[in-house]
Design a protein around this motif. Structure first.
Motif, short mmCIF file in Angstrom:
data_model
loop_
_atom_site.label_atom_id
_atom_site.label_comp_id
_atom_site.label_asym_id
_atom_site.label_seq_id
_atom_site.Cartn_x
_atom_site.Cartn_y
_atom_site.Cartn_z
N SER A 95 -10.36 -4.02 7.28
CA SER A 95 -9.50 -4.79 8.18
C SER A 95 -9.71 -6.28 7.98
CB SER A 95 -9.79 -4.40 9.63
OG SER A 95 -9.02 -5.19 10.53
N PHE A 96 -10.96 -6.70 7.88
CA PHE A 96 -11.26 -8.12 7.67
C PHE A 96 -10.69 -8.62 6.36
CE2 PHE A 96 -13.90 -11.49 5.92
CZ PHE A 96 -13.91 -12.42 6.96
N GLN A 97 -10.88 -7.85 5.29
CA GLN A 97 -10.39 -8.28 3.98
C GLN A 97 -8.86 -8.36 3.95
OE1 GLN A 97 -13.82 -9.19 2.79
NE2 GLN A 97 -12.34 -9.14 1.14
N LEU A 98 -8.20 -7.42 4.60
CA LEU A 98 -6.73 -7.44 4.62
C LEU A 98 -6.22 -8.63 5.42
CD1 LEU A 98 -6.00 -3.63 5.15
CD2 LEU A 98 -5.64 -4.96 3.07
N GLN A 99 -6.94 -9.03 6.46
CA GLN A 99 -6.53 -10.19 7.24
C GLN A 99 -6.73 -11.50 6.50
OE1 GLN A 99 -8.66 -10.05 10.97
NE2 GLN A 99 -7.83 -8.03 11.51
N HIS A 100 -7.54 -11.46 5.44
CA HIS A 100 -7.84 -12.68 4.69
C HIS A 100 -7.34 -12.62 3.25
CE1 HIS A 100 -10.50 -13.09 8.17
NE2 HIS A 100 -10.55 -14.39 7.91
N GLY A 101 -6.22 -11.97 3.05
CA GLY A 101 -5.54 -12.05 1.76
C GLY A 101 -5.63 -10.84 0.86
N ALA A 102 -6.51 -9.89 1.15
CA ALA A 102 -6.60 -8.70 0.31
C ALA A 102 -5.35 -7.84 0.50
CB ALA A 102 -7.86 -7.89 0.66
N GLN A 103 -5.06 -7.01 -0.48
CA GLN A 103 -3.90 -6.13 -0.43
C GLN A 103 -4.33 -4.68 -0.47
OE1 GLN A 103 -1.38 -7.30 -3.69
NE2 GLN A 103 -0.66 -9.14 -2.67
N ILE A 104 -3.53 -3.82 0.12
CA ILE A 104 -3.80 -2.40 0.09
C ILE A 104 -3.65 -1.90 -1.34
CG2 ILE A 104 -2.98 -0.12 0.82
CD1 ILE A 104 -2.25 -1.33 3.50
N ARG A 105 -4.65 -1.19 -1.82
CA ARG A 105 -4.64 -0.67 -3.19
C ARG A 105 -4.26 0.81 -3.18
NH1 ARG A 105 -5.06 -5.01 -6.73
NH2 ARG A 105 -6.54 -6.53 -5.88
N LEU A 106 -3.12 1.11 -3.72
CA LEU A 106 -2.70 2.50 -3.82
C LEU A 106 -3.39 3.17 -4.99
CD1 LEU A 106 1.11 1.89 -3.20
CD2 LEU A 106 -0.58 2.69 -1.54
N SER A 107 -3.57 4.47 -4.91
CA SER A 107 -4.26 5.20 -5.97
C SER A 107 -3.41 5.23 -7.24
CB SER A 107 -4.55 6.64 -5.52
OG SER A 107 -3.34 7.37 -5.41
N LYS A 108 -4.08 5.44 -8.37
CA LYS A 108 -3.37 5.56 -9.64
C LYS A 108 -2.39 6.73 -9.60
CE LYS A 108 -6.89 3.51 -12.64
NZ LYS A 108 -7.80 3.75 -13.80
N GLU A 109 -2.80 7.80 -8.93
CA GLU A 109 -1.93 8.98 -8.80
C GLU A 109 -0.62 8.60 -8.11
OE1 GLU A 109 -1.90 13.30 -6.48
OE2 GLU A 109 -3.60 11.95 -6.28
N HIS A 110 -0.71 7.86 -7.01
CA HIS A 110 0.49 7.44 -6.28
C HIS A 110 1.37 6.53 -7.13
CE1 HIS A 110 2.84 6.31 -2.66
NE2 HIS A 110 2.89 5.12 -3.25
N LEU A 111 0.74 5.57 -7.81
CA LEU A 111 1.50 4.63 -8.63
C LEU A 111 2.23 5.34 -9.77
CD1 LEU A 111 -1.12 1.72 -8.84
CD2 LEU A 111 0.93 1.81 -7.41
N LEU A 112 1.56 6.28 -10.42
CA LEU A 112 2.16 7.01 -11.54
C LEU A 112 3.31 7.89 -11.08
CD1 LEU A 112 -1.08 7.97 -13.49
CD2 LEU A 112 0.74 6.49 -14.33
N LYS A 113 3.12 8.59 -9.96
CA LYS A 113 4.15 9.50 -9.48
C LYS A 113 5.41 8.77 -9.02
CE LYS A 113 1.44 13.50 -8.00
NZ LYS A 113 1.06 14.36 -6.86
N ASN A 114 5.23 7.53 -8.58
CA ASN A 114 6.37 6.77 -8.05
C ASN A 114 6.88 5.71 -9.02
OD1 ASN A 114 6.69 7.61 -4.97
ND2 ASN A 114 4.51 7.57 -5.43
N GLY A 115 6.42 5.77 -10.26
CA GLY A 115 6.89 4.83 -11.27
C GLY A 115 6.49 3.39 -11.00
N LEU A 116 5.35 3.19 -10.34
CA LEU A 116 4.92 1.84 -9.97
C LEU A 116 3.71 1.37 -10.77
CD1 LEU A 116 5.16 2.27 -6.08
CD2 LEU A 116 6.84 1.20 -7.61
N TYR A 117 3.24 2.19 -11.70
CA TYR A 117 2.04 1.82 -12.44
C TYR A 117 2.33 0.58 -13.28
CZ TYR A 117 -2.39 2.46 -14.90
OH TYR A 117 -3.66 2.29 -15.40
N PRO A 118 1.56 -0.53 -13.09
CA PRO A 118 1.91 -1.82 -13.70
C PRO A 118 1.55 -1.95 -15.18
CG PRO A 118 -0.10 -2.06 -12.42
CD PRO A 118 0.36 -0.64 -12.23
#
Length: 298
Positions: A253-276
């Motif tokens: 919670s602290f890290q997200l409030q100070h600029g960090a971003q939610i990191r989605l799993s590689k599985e989620h990124l690959l399945k949804n065509g979002l893997y960078p």
């Protein structure tokens, strides 16, 4: 009629140009230039050397480190002790964390938070890649005991909840490897000691709450989360899991409030065509990616 020639008496001097004499060849010029260049270069080198020596003699100012909390190992300004239990949790299970050396220097590591919640004599951290009876007799003895488990997923791993129901000897010690998945795999398979205890795994559909760090799949948990789930099962006390997860939730919670971003799993990124990144050309790595896309456990 011939043009008149300028009269010159024997006493008149002959005019000379200000340029080089014709008798001076280009080689003569090079010789004269090269005759002075080494001296100039030598002086320059001596000056550079003296300057370098002067720099070496300057006092070195050590980089200032932010004061750390002695309990949670976080910088004092972002201490997470308010989210830790007032007193270490009372547990009967011994926990051994086998930590890869690379994890020790990471800022957002979870093991210090885990250790801060448990009694010192119940939670021990062993740092290294290779372990043997000669290097660590204590760990060797622990691995050889019949009531020791190691938490590592795989085809040969039993479901922890089911295992303790059927086991004639109730487990008193559990070993967890802390590192990236590739680091944990290297430690597990290259240390024969860790294949002596009974291998178990967690059968859970819970997604990781460690959302500021990328995980391979949606089912992968951090070391703290694995320990929280395992101890909760072994101690038959759900309060243990809730208590151990509280500082992790506060950290994220602290890290997200100070600029960090939610990191989605590689599985989620690959399945949804979002893997960078482009798909790897290495066949072994490509196969792993395909398994992630097809939700096959690796």
């Amino acid at each position: 009629m011939e043009p008149q020639k300028e009269a010159r008496t024997p006493g008149d001097p002959i005019a000379r140009s200000s340029g080089p004499s014709r008798s001076q060849t280009p080689k003569d010029e090079e010789w004269r230039e090269s005759d002075t260049a080494p001296a100039e270069a030598s002086l320059g080198a001596e000056a550079d050397g003296a300057f370098a020596d002067a720099l070496w003699e300057l006092p070195v100012e050590p980089a200032e480190r932010r004061p750390e909390c002695s309990r949670c190992s976080r910088p004092q300004k972002v201490c997470l002790c308010p989210f830790l239990p007032l007193h270490p949790l009372h547990i009967s299970t011994h926990l051994y964390i086998i930590q890869h050396p690379a994890e020790e220097s990471k800022v957002l590591r979870t093991v210090p938070l885990l250790a801060a919640c448990l009694p010192q004599d119940k939670c021990k951290v062993k740092i290294g890649r290779r372990f043997s009876e000669e290097r660590d007799p204590e760990l060797s003895t622990v691995c050889r005991k019949s009531d020791t488990l190691i938490l590592y997923p795989g085809a040969e791993a039993a479901n922890l909840e089911e295992f303790i129901l059927d086991s004639p000897i109730y487990p008193s010690t559990i070993i967890i490897i802390d590192g990236t998945w590739s680091q944990a795999k290297d430690i597990f398979y290259k240390n024969s000691l860790f294949r002596l205890p009974k291998q178990v795994q967690l059968k859970t559909s819970i997604s990781s709450q460690y959302v500021i760090r990328t995980q391979p799949t949606n089912r992968c948990l951090s070391t703290l989360e694995c320990a929280a789930a395992a101890l909760s099962i072994l101690e038959k006390n759900n309060y243990i899991q809730e208590t151990l997860l509280r500082p992790l939730q506060a950290l994220c919670s602290f890290q997200l409030q100070h600029g960090a971003q939610i990191r989605l799993s590689k599985e989620h990124l690959l399945k949804n065509g979002l893997y960078p990144k482009p798909m790897p050309k290495n066949k072994r790595k490509l196969r792993k990616m395909e398994l992630l896309m097809n939700s096959v456990k690796i």
